[in-house]
Motif scaffolding. Structure first.
Motif, PDB file in Angstrom:
ATOM      1  N   GLN A  86      48.734  -7.784 -17.376  1.00 54.75           N
ATOM      2  CA  GLN A  86      47.650  -7.437 -16.459  1.00 54.75           C
ATOM      3  C   GLN A  86      46.982  -8.686 -15.883  1.00 54.75           C
ATOM      4  O   GLN A  86      46.744  -8.772 -14.677  1.00 54.75           O
ATOM      5  N   VAL A  87      46.700  -9.662 -16.728  1.00 49.57           N
ATOM      6  CA  VAL A  87      46.088 -10.909 -16.259  1.00 49.57           C
ATOM      7  C   VAL A  87      47.060 -11.660 -15.354  1.00 49.57           C
ATOM      8  O   VAL A  87      46.651 -12.257 -14.345  1.00 49.57           O
ATOM      9  N   SER A  88      48.344 -11.629 -15.684  1.00 55.36           N
ATOM     10  CA  SER A  88      49.362 -12.279 -14.846  1.00 55.36           C
ATOM     11  C   SER A  88      49.346 -11.691 -13.442  1.00 55.36           C
ATOM     12  O   SER A  88      49.417 -12.427 -12.450  1.00 55.36           O
ATOM     13  N   ARG A  89      49.254 -10.392 -13.360  1.00 50.53           N
ATOM     14  CA  ARG A  89      49.230  -9.738 -12.042  1.00 50.53           C
ATOM     15  C   ARG A  89      47.984 -10.102 -11.250  1.00 50.53           C
ATOM     16  O   ARG A  89      48.049 -10.325 -10.041  1.00 50.53           O
ATOM     17  N   VAL A  90      46.833 -10.166 -11.938  1.00 49.78           N
ATOM     18  CA  VAL A  90      45.593 -10.546 -11.267  1.00 49.78           C
ATOM     19  C   VAL A  90      45.694 -11.978 -10.748  1.00 49.78           C
ATOM     20  O   VAL A  90      45.340 -12.261  -9.600  1.00 49.78           O
ATOM     21  N   LEU A  91      46.169 -12.888 -11.591  1.00 51.99           N
ATOM     22  CA  LEU A  91      46.311 -14.279 -11.178  1.00 51.99           C
ATOM     23  C   LEU A  91      47.232 -14.386  -9.968  1.00 51.99           C
ATOM     24  O   LEU A  91      46.891 -15.024  -8.970  1.00 51.99           O
TER      25      LEU A  91
END
Length: 149
Positions: A86-91
């Motif tokens: 999820q954080v990877s996608r946001v970044l």
């Protein structure tokens, strides 16, 4: 899933990442230059990041070819809800939003963010950055010389 990048685009993105990592200002300035119709370096960086993410994260979740459908569905659901994913996608979404109009300083920020991201989600250390970039470069060169691609 995004399309694989052209080998020349991978080489340019890797060259820029390496130049940033080495603090080679002359090289970074040269690699920021592009002809009309060529993709800006910041966009290439985000495309490379997305391609790497799409290769690395499923493998880390245990997803592989030949999985039974029920195992694949369970692994895909686990991956979808994983905080790292999820954080990877946001970044990546953030970097992609910045990339089309990125200044040279912002392009360097995108590059450093991508390098830090790759180190943080893998077993790599800062000592592995240049060998990792070389591996990506060699894979691109091999793909470009393979007539079946």
């Amino acid at each position: 899933m995004t399309d694989p990048m052209a080998p020349d685009d991978i080489l340019r993105a890797c060259g820029y990442l390496e130049a940033v990592w080495r603090d080679a200002e002359t090289d970074t300035a040269a690699l920021l230059q592009h002809e009309p119709g060529e993709t800006p370096t910041a966009i290439l960086l985000t495309e490379l990041g997305e391609n790497i993410m799409q290769q690395l994260l499923p493998a880390q979740a245990g997803i592989h070819d030949g999985m039974p459908d029920h195992e694949l569905a369970a692994a895909a659901e686990k991956m979808r809800t994983d905080p790292t994913v999820q954080v990877s996608r946001v970044l990546l979404k953030t970097l992609k939003a910045l990339a089309p109009t990125a200044t040279p300083d912002q392009t360097e920020i995108v590059a450093r963010s991508l390098i830090s991201y790759l180190v943080s989600i893998s077993d790599a250390t800062e000592d592995d950055v240049l060998p990792l970039l070389n591996t990506l470069r060699q894979a691109a060169l091999q793909r470009s010389s393979d007539p079946s691609n």
